[in-house]
Design a protein around this motif. Structure first.
Motif, PDB file in Angstrom:
ATOM      1  N   MET A 135      -1.172  -8.259  -9.699  1.00 29.24           N
ATOM      2  CA  MET A 135       0.210  -7.959  -9.968  1.00 29.24           C
ATOM      3  C   MET A 135       0.647  -6.806  -9.075  1.00 29.24           C
ATOM      4  SD  MET A 135       1.835  -7.154 -13.615  1.00 29.24           S
ATOM      5  CE  MET A 135       3.212  -6.134 -13.784  1.00 29.24           C
ATOM      6  N   SER A 136       1.786  -6.987  -8.469  1.00 28.55           N
ATOM      7  CA  SER A 136       2.367  -5.969  -7.597  1.00 28.55           C
ATOM      8  C   SER A 136       3.775  -5.667  -8.071  1.00 28.55           C
ATOM      9  CB  SER A 136       2.409  -6.443  -6.160  1.00 28.55           C
ATOM     10  OG  SER A 136       1.122  -6.718  -5.687  1.00 28.55           O
ATOM     11  N   ILE A 137       4.239  -4.467  -7.757  1.00 30.53           N
ATOM     12  CA  ILE A 137       5.583  -4.063  -8.144  1.00 30.53           C
ATOM     13  C   ILE A 137       6.147  -3.154  -7.054  1.00 30.53           C
ATOM     14  CG2 ILE A 137       4.864  -2.033  -9.458  1.00 30.53           C
ATOM     15  CD1 ILE A 137       7.031  -2.781 -11.519  1.00 30.53           C
ATOM     16  N   GLY A 138       7.462  -3.194  -6.880  1.00 33.30           N
ATOM     17  CA  GLY A 138       8.097  -2.355  -5.871  1.00 33.30           C
ATOM     18  C   GLY A 138       9.530  -2.050  -6.231  1.00 33.30           C
ATOM     19  N   ILE A 139      10.038  -0.985  -5.634  1.00 35.08           N
ATOM     20  CA  ILE A 139      11.417  -0.568  -5.833  1.00 35.08           C
ATOM     21  C   ILE A 139      11.942  -0.045  -4.499  1.00 35.08           C
ATOM     22  CG2 ILE A 139      10.804   1.753  -6.607  1.00 35.08           C
ATOM     23  CD1 ILE A 139      13.194   1.564  -8.552  1.00 35.08           C
ATOM     24  N   LYS A 140      13.220  -0.337  -4.222  1.00 35.78           N
ATOM     25  CA  LYS A 140      13.823   0.083  -2.960  1.00 35.78           C
ATOM     26  C   LYS A 140      15.171   0.711  -3.249  1.00 35.78           C
ATOM     27  CE  LYS A 140      15.029  -1.730   1.567  1.00 35.78           C
ATOM     28  NZ  LYS A 140      15.044  -2.926   2.412  1.00 35.78           N
ATOM     29  N   ARG A 141      15.484   1.779  -2.537  1.00 32.79           N
ATOM     30  CA  ARG A 141      16.730   2.517  -2.748  1.00 32.79           C
ATOM     31  C   ARG A 141      17.403   2.749  -1.399  1.00 32.79           C
ATOM     32  NH1 ARG A 141      20.052   4.149  -6.982  1.00 32.79           N
ATOM     33  NH2 ARG A 141      21.178   5.953  -6.259  1.00 32.79           N
ATOM     34  N   GLN A 142      18.702   2.444  -1.307  1.00 32.05           N
ATOM     35  CA  GLN A 142      19.479   2.698  -0.104  1.00 32.05           C
ATOM     36  C   GLN A 142      19.981   4.142  -0.134  1.00 32.05           C
ATOM     37  OE1 GLN A 142      20.025   0.498   2.382  1.00 32.05           O
ATOM     38  NE2 GLN A 142      18.916  -1.142   1.335  1.00 32.05           N
ATOM     39  N   LEU A 143      19.938   4.813   1.006  1.00 35.04           N
ATOM     40  CA  LEU A 143      20.357   6.210   1.117  1.00 35.04           C
ATOM     41  C   LEU A 143      21.327   6.387   2.271  1.00 35.04           C
ATOM     42  CD1 LEU A 143      16.794   7.769   0.858  1.00 35.04           C
ATOM     43  CD2 LEU A 143      18.452   7.581  -0.989  1.00 35.04           C
ATOM     44  N   PHE A 144      22.057   7.483   2.269  1.00 37.67           N
ATOM     45  CA  PHE A 144      22.916   7.901   3.379  1.00 37.67           C
ATOM     46  C   PHE A 144      23.874   6.798   3.817  1.00 37.67           C
ATOM     47  CE2 PHE A 144      18.807  10.209   4.125  1.00 37.67           C
ATOM     48  CZ  PHE A 144      19.222  11.398   3.551  1.00 37.67           C
ATOM     49  N   ASP A 145      24.658   6.294   2.873  1.00 36.42           N
ATOM     50  CA  ASP A 145      25.656   5.262   3.157  1.00 36.42           C
ATOM     51  C   ASP A 145      25.013   4.027   3.793  1.00 36.42           C
ATOM     52  OD1 ASP A 145      28.242   4.246   3.053  1.00 36.42           O
ATOM     53  OD2 ASP A 145      28.736   5.005   5.062  1.00 36.42           O
ATOM     54  N   LYS A 146      23.886   3.615   3.254  1.00 40.80           N
ATOM     55  CA  LYS A 146      23.113   2.424   3.660  1.00 40.80           C
ATOM     56  C   LYS A 146      22.575   2.501   5.084  1.00 40.80           C
ATOM     57  CE  LYS A 146      25.214  -0.767   0.445  1.00 40.80           C
ATOM     58  NZ  LYS A 146      25.850  -2.059   0.257  1.00 40.80           N
ATOM     59  N   LYS A 147      22.402   3.709   5.607  1.00 36.58           N
ATOM     60  CA  LYS A 147      21.788   3.861   6.922  1.00 36.58           C
ATOM     61  C   LYS A 147      20.296   4.117   6.833  1.00 36.58           C
ATOM     62  CE  LYS A 147      25.804   5.307   9.457  1.00 36.58           C
ATOM     63  NZ  LYS A 147      25.944   4.794  10.780  1.00 36.58           N
ATOM     64  N   ALA A 148      19.783   4.371   5.631  1.00 39.68           N
ATOM     65  CA  ALA A 148      18.358   4.612   5.437  1.00 39.68           C
ATOM     66  C   ALA A 148      17.932   3.981   4.116  1.00 39.68           C
ATOM     67  CB  ALA A 148      18.055   6.109   5.422  1.00 39.68           C
ATOM     68  N   SER A 149      16.642   3.726   4.007  1.00 36.91           N
ATOM     69  CA  SER A 149      16.123   3.179   2.752  1.00 36.91           C
ATOM     70  C   SER A 149      14.757   3.793   2.455  1.00 36.91           C
ATOM     71  CB  SER A 149      16.023   1.662   2.819  1.00 36.91           C
ATOM     72  OG  SER A 149      15.084   1.265   3.780  1.00 36.91           O
ATOM     73  N   LEU A 150      14.470   3.892   1.181  1.00 37.23           N
ATOM     74  CA  LEU A 150      13.211   4.432   0.692  1.00 37.23           C
ATOM     75  C   LEU A 150      12.641   3.404  -0.275  1.00 37.23           C
ATOM     76  CD1 LEU A 150      11.421   7.036   0.701  1.00 37.23           C
ATOM     77  CD2 LEU A 150      12.677   7.708  -1.350  1.00 37.23           C
ATOM     78  N   SER A 151      11.390   2.996  -0.054  1.00 37.93           N
ATOM     79  CA  SER A 151      10.779   2.005  -0.929  1.00 37.93           C
ATOM     80  C   SER A 151       9.402   2.477  -1.380  1.00 37.93           C
ATOM     81  CB  SER A 151      10.673   0.648  -0.237  1.00 37.93           C
ATOM     82  OG  SER A 151       9.845   0.726   0.891  1.00 37.93           O
ATOM     83  N   LEU A 152       9.084   2.137  -2.608  1.00 39.73           N
ATOM     84  CA  LEU A 152       7.806   2.472  -3.228  1.00 39.73           C
ATOM     85  C   LEU A 152       7.186   1.172  -3.719  1.00 39.73           C
ATOM     86  CD1 LEU A 152       5.862   4.713  -4.300  1.00 39.73           C
ATOM     87  CD2 LEU A 152       7.174   4.632  -6.420  1.00 39.73           C
ATOM     88  N   ASN A 153       5.953   0.880  -3.284  1.00 47.10           N
ATOM     89  CA  ASN A 153       5.254  -0.347  -3.642  1.00 47.10           C
ATOM     90  C   ASN A 153       3.887  -0.010  -4.208  1.00 47.10           C
ATOM     91  OD1 ASN A 153       7.227  -2.232  -2.532  1.00 47.10           O
ATOM     92  ND2 ASN A 153       6.601  -1.386  -0.564  1.00 47.10           N
ATOM     93  N   ALA A 154       3.476  -0.755  -5.221  1.00 50.87           N
ATOM     94  CA  ALA A 154       2.145  -0.614  -5.805  1.00 50.87           C
ATOM     95  C   ALA A 154       1.514  -2.002  -5.881  1.00 50.87           C
ATOM     96  CB  ALA A 154       2.224   0.007  -7.195  1.00 50.87           C
ATOM     97  N   ASN A 155       0.294  -2.123  -5.410  1.00 55.49           N
ATOM     98  CA  ASN A 155      -0.408  -3.408  -5.392  1.00 55.49           C
ATOM     99  C   ASN A 155      -1.661  -3.359  -6.244  1.00 55.49           C
ATOM    100  OD1 ASN A 155       1.403  -4.650  -3.672  1.00 55.49           O
ATOM    101  ND2 ASN A 155       0.369  -3.870  -1.870  1.00 55.49           N
ATOM    102  N   ASN A 156      -1.946  -4.490  -6.882  1.00 55.62           N
ATOM    103  CA  ASN A 156      -3.127  -4.673  -7.732  1.00 55.62           C
ATOM    104  C   ASN A 156      -3.175  -3.621  -8.838  1.00 55.62           C
ATOM    105  OD1 ASN A 156      -5.402  -6.021  -8.575  1.00 55.62           O
ATOM    106  ND2 ASN A 156      -6.764  -4.995  -7.146  1.00 55.62           N
ATOM    107  N   ILE A 157      -2.052  -3.416  -9.508  1.00 55.73           N
ATOM    108  CA  ILE A 157      -1.975  -2.332 -10.491  1.00 55.73           C
ATOM    109  C   ILE A 157      -2.802  -2.605 -11.741  1.00 55.73           C
ATOM    110  CG2 ILE A 157       0.213  -1.476  -9.675  1.00 55.73           C
ATOM    111  CD1 ILE A 157       1.598  -2.955 -11.890  1.00 55.73           C
ATOM    112  N   LEU A 158      -3.063  -3.862 -12.049  1.00 54.07           N
ATOM    113  CA  LEU A 158      -3.895  -4.185 -13.205  1.00 54.07           C
ATOM    114  C   LEU A 158      -5.359  -4.433 -12.828  1.00 54.07           C
ATOM    115  CD1 LEU A 158      -1.510  -6.586 -15.121  1.00 54.07           C
ATOM    116  CD2 LEU A 158      -1.868  -4.147 -15.477  1.00 54.07           C
ATOM    117  N   GLN A 159      -5.667  -4.266 -11.566  1.00 56.50           N
ATOM    118  CA  GLN A 159      -7.004  -4.557 -11.023  1.00 56.50           C
ATOM    119  C   GLN A 159      -7.457  -5.952 -11.436  1.00 56.50           C
ATOM    120  OE1 GLN A 159      -9.691  -1.374 -12.036  1.00 56.50           O
ATOM    121  NE2 GLN A 159      -8.924  -0.111 -10.401  1.00 56.50           N
ATOM    122  N   SER A 160      -6.591  -6.912 -11.284  1.00 54.03           N
ATOM    123  CA  SER A 160      -6.877  -8.270 -11.721  1.00 54.03           C
ATOM    124  C   SER A 160      -7.078  -9.239 -10.561  1.00 54.03           C
ATOM    125  CB  SER A 160      -5.726  -8.774 -12.591  1.00 54.03           C
ATOM    126  OG  SER A 160      -4.520  -8.760 -11.851  1.00 54.03           O
TER     127      SER A 160
END
Length: 82
Positions: free
Chosen positions: A1-26
């Motif tokens: 199972m993987s999960i991620g979130i993405k956020r637009q910054l600076f009037d959509k000229k930049a983006s910041l994303s955080l991703n996590a993989n194999n969070i349940l070690q399954s």
């Protein structure tokens, strides 16, 4: 199972994303090899988790100009009268 979130910054000229993989070690892989004299069963379980943080930024005006490429067909149409 993987999960991620993405956020637009600076009037959509930049983006910041955080991703996590194999969070349940399954995550697991199975394999069976059959031959005339060999029967092999393999099992692999991946116990590694990882988290990634990505930042991307676009520089410049952000708009591209369309370039018109003349293929020469307009000259040919003028020559034939069409």
């Amino acid at each position: 199972m993987s999960i991620g979130i993405k956020r637009q910054l600076f009037d959509k000229k930049a983006s910041l994303s955080l991703n996590a993989n194999n969070i349940l070690q399954s995550e697991a892989h199975y394999g069976i090899d059959r031959n005339l004299v060999l029967y092999q069963y393999s099992y692999f379980r991946d116990y590694s988790r990882y988290i990634s943080l990505n930042f991307s930024c676009r520089f410049g005006p952000g708009k591209t100009n369309k370039v018109h490429i003349d293929s020469g067909s307009s000259d040919e149409q003028k020559r034939t009268g069409n």
